[in-house]
Design an enzyme around this catalytic site. Sequence first.
Site, PDB file in Angstrom:
ATOM      1  N   GLY A  88       0.909  -1.173   0.103  1.00 28.23           N
ATOM      2  CA  GLY A  88       0.119  -0.047  -0.041  1.00 28.23           C
ATOM      3  C   GLY A  88       0.670   1.116  -0.096  1.00 28.23           C
ATOM      4  O   GLY A  88       0.204   2.221  -0.103  1.00 28.23           O
TER       5      GLY A  88
ATOM      6  N   ARG B   7       3.117  -1.616  -5.865  1.00 30.63           N
ATOM      7  CA  ARG B   7       3.364  -0.360  -6.639  1.00 30.63           C
ATOM      8  C   ARG B   7       4.707   0.462  -6.151  1.00 30.63           C
ATOM      9  O   ARG B   7       5.401   0.688  -7.002  1.00 30.63           O
ATOM     10  CB  ARG B   7       2.330   0.391  -6.078  1.00 30.63           C
ATOM     11  CG  ARG B   7       2.508   1.820  -6.944  1.00 30.63           C
ATOM     12  CD  ARG B   7       1.181   2.697  -6.552  1.00 30.63           C
ATOM     13  NE  ARG B   7       0.161   2.111  -6.130  1.00 30.63           N
ATOM     14  CZ  ARG B   7      -1.032   2.144  -6.981  1.00 30.63           C
ATOM     15  NH1 ARG B   7      -1.246   2.775  -8.020  1.00 30.63           N
ATOM     16  NH2 ARG B   7      -2.160   1.678  -6.358  1.00 30.63           N
TER      17      ARG B   7
ATOM     18  N   TYR C 138       0.523  -2.214 -12.237  1.00 35.22           N
ATOM     19  CA  TYR C 138      -0.994  -2.236 -12.678  1.00 35.22           C
ATOM     20  C   TYR C 138      -1.127  -1.594 -14.013  1.00 35.22           C
ATOM     21  O   TYR C 138      -1.974  -0.970 -14.394  1.00 35.22           O
ATOM     22  CB  TYR C 138      -1.870  -1.462 -11.375  1.00 35.22           C
ATOM     23  CG  TYR C 138      -1.480  -1.846 -10.213  1.00 35.22           C
ATOM     24  CD1 TYR C 138      -1.933  -3.083  -9.780  1.00 35.22           C
ATOM     25  CD2 TYR C 138      -1.011  -1.187  -9.183  1.00 35.22           C
ATOM     26  CE1 TYR C 138      -1.867  -3.736  -8.530  1.00 35.22           C
ATOM     27  CE2 TYR C 138      -0.846  -1.652  -7.677  1.00 35.22           C
ATOM     28  CZ  TYR C 138      -1.287  -3.022  -7.519  1.00 35.22           C
ATOM     29  OH  TYR C 138      -0.834  -3.499  -6.530  1.00 35.22           O
TER      30      TYR C 138
ATOM     31  N   CYS D 233     -12.890   2.452 -29.101  1.00 36.81           N
ATOM     32  CA  CYS D 233     -14.251   3.149 -29.199  1.00 36.81           C
ATOM     33  C   CYS D 233     -14.725   3.387 -27.961  1.00 36.81           C
ATOM     34  O   CYS D 233     -16.055   2.814 -27.798  1.00 36.81           O
ATOM     35  CB  CYS D 233     -14.918   2.221 -30.226  1.00 36.81           C
ATOM     36  SG  CYS D 233     -14.013   1.887 -31.758  1.00 36.81           S
TER      37      CYS D 233
ATOM     38  N   GLU E 279       3.934  -6.369   1.951  1.00 42.75           N
ATOM     39  CA  GLU E 279       3.525  -7.116   0.662  1.00 42.75           C
ATOM     40  C   GLU E 279       3.500  -5.815  -0.235  1.00 42.75           C
ATOM     41  O   GLU E 279       2.620  -5.569  -1.059  1.00 42.75           O
ATOM     42  CB  GLU E 279       2.282  -7.549   0.648  1.00 42.75           C
ATOM     43  CG  GLU E 279       2.035  -8.764   1.702  1.00 42.75           C
ATOM     44  CD  GLU E 279       0.533  -8.970   2.038  1.00 42.75           C
ATOM     45  OE1 GLU E 279      -0.312  -8.443   1.505  1.00 42.75           O
ATOM     46  OE2 GLU E 279       0.373 -10.229   2.558  1.00 42.75           O
TER      47      GLU E 279
END
Length: 415
Positions: free
Chosen positions: A239, A276, A371, A343, A273
């Site tokens: 996090g 990012r 991500y 589109c 953990e």
Amino acid sequence: MDFFNYRQNRLFAEDIALSEIAAEFGTPCYVYSRATLERHWRAFDDAFNAYPHLICYAVKANSNLAILNLFARLGSGFDIVSLGEMQRVLAAGGKPEKIVFSGVGKREDEIRAALQAGIRCFNVEVAGELDRINRLAQELGVVAPVSFRVNPDVDAKTHPYISTGLKENKFGIAIEQAIHEYRRAAQLPYIEVIGIDCHIGSQLTETRPFLDALDRVLALVDQLQAEGIRLRHLDLGGGLGIRYRDEEPPLPSDYVSAILQRLGQRDFEIMLEPGRAIVGNAGILLTRVEYLKPTSEKNFAIVDAAMNDLVRPSLYGAWQDIIAVDTNSCAESLTWDIVGPVCETGDFLGKGRELKILPGDLLAVRSAGAYGFTMSSNYNSRPRPAEVMVDGDSVHLIRARESLEQLWAGEQLLP
Ligand code: LLP
């Protein structure tokens, strides 16, 4: 700090010009820097010094085998949320005894495979999961190591889609019910309770919510200990945020020292953990301008990457920096919406960006290492991009661009 820098107006990844990568591998293309990946992983690992710990990299952030393998070589553990992620880790040389398995919906086949592989720990998130693991462990004649992921009801102050530690979220076991589950687990013959876990959200830019969660977890740990339930590890999830624009998240070292201070004399192994914070700024998405379309309302730069390649801007309204690969352009500086060919009106990578660009120019979408590829899709039947890793002055293809045939591989016509 990362290793994507300009040298005489040309953007480089370590010692390789991104224009050379585009020429060799085409666009769109994800480009990662090995030096940045390793530096960021080590920032977490080194922060603990001699304190017992295990960095369990969150595979969902970027699951390319080459990246997992780099972390495995550094001695990393891994946080997985599916059988697919477990098999990736094993295929990349990760050790099963360093894998923790998170996730709210673990299927029987996934639990069985993880028990057979001998993973480090299941982070149990639902009462029924505990009974399921106990039964499957009995069938296999093993004892399952578990921890409970508790939901501490703390506001992570992040985007609602990636906030996970509030009562209203589906994740974890409510902290006030957890004691009951620990007591129950202590009685189950094929369960060994070894830890406690929490993860309150992603892209957190302050330490405070982490520490609030930790305080609640520690209160529970002390209560358990008083009842004779002793835990060996404390897993604080991932996090920690990164800088996309002007955020100033704490450094891993500040974050870790705040945690260690809070622990006092308690002697746990600490697990984290992070996803990012390790890979986010170690990757960019390289894309080429196909057309410029100035209209009376807006200027659109239509590029060859789209929401299927990088969905964060469309899905969360996330802001990611977009910069020219060659800043030596003679084009005039204008404000552009950078959009893809898909589109959907929501198909954009960035809006209102001041850039000097011409058709054919290359752009880099920064902070795309986390991500990015893992959330890509084949929407509009677009093959997923290539992924390459730069290592000093060499560059390696780590995932080939998908072929058109791969788009329908596995599909069948009716007889
Ligand atoms: N552990 C657990 C149990 C998680 O659910 C997550 C992320 C992590 C660790 C890693 O969190 P990180 O250190 O990467 O923040 N797709 C979203 C992010 C979703 C995060 C989901 N869980 C985005 O692009 O912002």
